[in-house]
Design a protein around this motif. Structure first.
Motif, PDB file in Angstrom:
ATOM      1  N   ASP A 177      33.078  24.520   9.013  1.00  0.00           N
ATOM      2  CA  ASP A 177      32.545  24.097   9.684  1.00  0.00           C
ATOM      3  C   ASP A 177      33.362  23.742  11.221  1.00  0.00           C
ATOM      4  N   THR A 221      32.891  28.291  17.445  1.00  0.00           N
ATOM      5  CA  THR A 221      32.606  28.074  16.593  1.00  0.00           C
ATOM      6  C   THR A 221      32.687  29.786  15.842  1.00  0.00           C
ATOM      7  N   GLU A 245      26.199  31.054   6.743  1.00  0.00           N
ATOM      8  CA  GLU A 245      25.958  31.842   6.165  1.00  0.00           C
ATOM      9  C   GLU A 245      27.375  32.003   5.390  1.00  0.00           C
ATOM     10  N   ASN A 246      27.964  31.075   5.999  1.00  0.00           N
ATOM     11  CA  ASN A 246      29.553  32.402   5.805  1.00  0.00           C
ATOM     12  C   ASN A 246      30.300  30.877   5.940  1.00  0.00           C
ATOM     13  N   ARG A 247      30.139  30.180   6.018  1.00  0.00           N
ATOM     14  CA  ARG A 247      30.485  28.748   6.045  1.00  0.00           C
ATOM     15  C   ARG A 247      31.772  28.441   5.369  1.00  0.00           C
ATOM     16  N   THR A 298      32.189  30.828  12.546  1.00  0.00           N
ATOM     17  CA  THR A 298      31.109  30.978  11.192  1.00  0.00           C
ATOM     18  C   THR A 298      29.627  30.719  11.785  1.00  0.00           C
ATOM     19  N   THR A 299      29.407  30.477  10.660  1.00  0.00           N
ATOM     20  CA  THR A 299      27.683  30.923  10.125  1.00  0.00           C
ATOM     21  C   THR A 299      27.052  30.212   9.503  1.00  0.00           C
TER      22      THR A 299
END
Length: 225
Positions: A152, A109, A114-116, A111-112
């Motif tokens: 994602d 992974t 919040e930023n995906r 991304t988070t």
């Protein structure tokens, strides 16, 4: 079941076609890693679970890494749905475990939560063009495509964007019935450097696994793109 005993003529025909005609078609070969990546994605798309279990060990022997295999299965959920993908995740886990590979594999992974969406939109724009930066605003599915499908999955490690667009093309070609999306992703492949000749080679190597109608449809979509 031993098909050499129960269906010897069928096996002879199929082995000659797959191993002699298709594999060795003049000027249309692919690197082994790429060929197996395409075939495995195609088997996911056409729900060829039994053959997938037979091909995956050969793909690993040919150089596909466990991470590449898992990433392909994960990404398939966006194009095939959880219901059709879970048997392949189970198959991959069975085969990797039998080879002594410890699961889970290292995380990929990038991304988070919040930023995906932001990262997904950037990835869509990189593949399909700047107009995609506004496409996510068109509705729930468009937003989910940006945040979930591209944010994602496409942003994960293990496979580069060219490889991810390649397997998406194979998922779509193999399942059939989604030619508009297949044409769009043929164009996305070309934008990333997977040109027309490359995609034709991919289709040719996958003919034995999806048959002629879907292969011809795929070539038509490539030509339209």
């Amino acid at each position: 079941m031993n098909y050499y005993e129960t269906d010897p003529e069928f096996v002879k025909i199929m082995e000659h076609f797959v191993l002699e005609e298709v594999l060795k078609v003049p000027g249309q070969q692919l690197p082994e890693e790429t060929r197996y990546l395409a075939i495995l994605a195609t088997l996911l798309g056409c729900q060829g679970t039994k053959v997938y279990r037979e091909v995956l060990p050969k793909a690993l022997d040919a150089g596909l890494t466990p991470v590449m295999v898992k990433e392909m299965v994960y990404q398939a959920v966006d194009y095939l749905g959880i219901g059709r993908v879970m048997p392949f995740l189970e198959a991959a886990n069975d085969i990797l475990t039998a080879r002594g590979i410890k699961l889970p594999l290292p995380g990929q992974t990038t991304t988070t939560v919040e930023n995906r969406l932001e990262k997904g939109v950037q990835t869509q724009a990189e593949i399909f063009g700047e107009h995609m930066k506004e496409a996510w605003k068109a509705g729930h599915i468009n937003r989910w495509l940006a945040a979930n499908c591209f944010g994602d999955y496409y942003t994960r490690g293990g496979l580069d964007l060219q490889q991810r667009e390649l397997i998406t093309f194979c998922f779509l070609a193999a399942q059939g019935g989604c030619e508009p999306q297949l044409t769009a992703h043929a164009k996305g492949n070309m934008n990333l450097g997977n040109d027309r000749d490359f995609l034709i080679r991919v289709v040719l190597q996958c003919v034995p696994y999806i048959g002629y109608p879907r292969s011809l449809n795929a070539i038509n979509c490539i030509n339209q793109a």
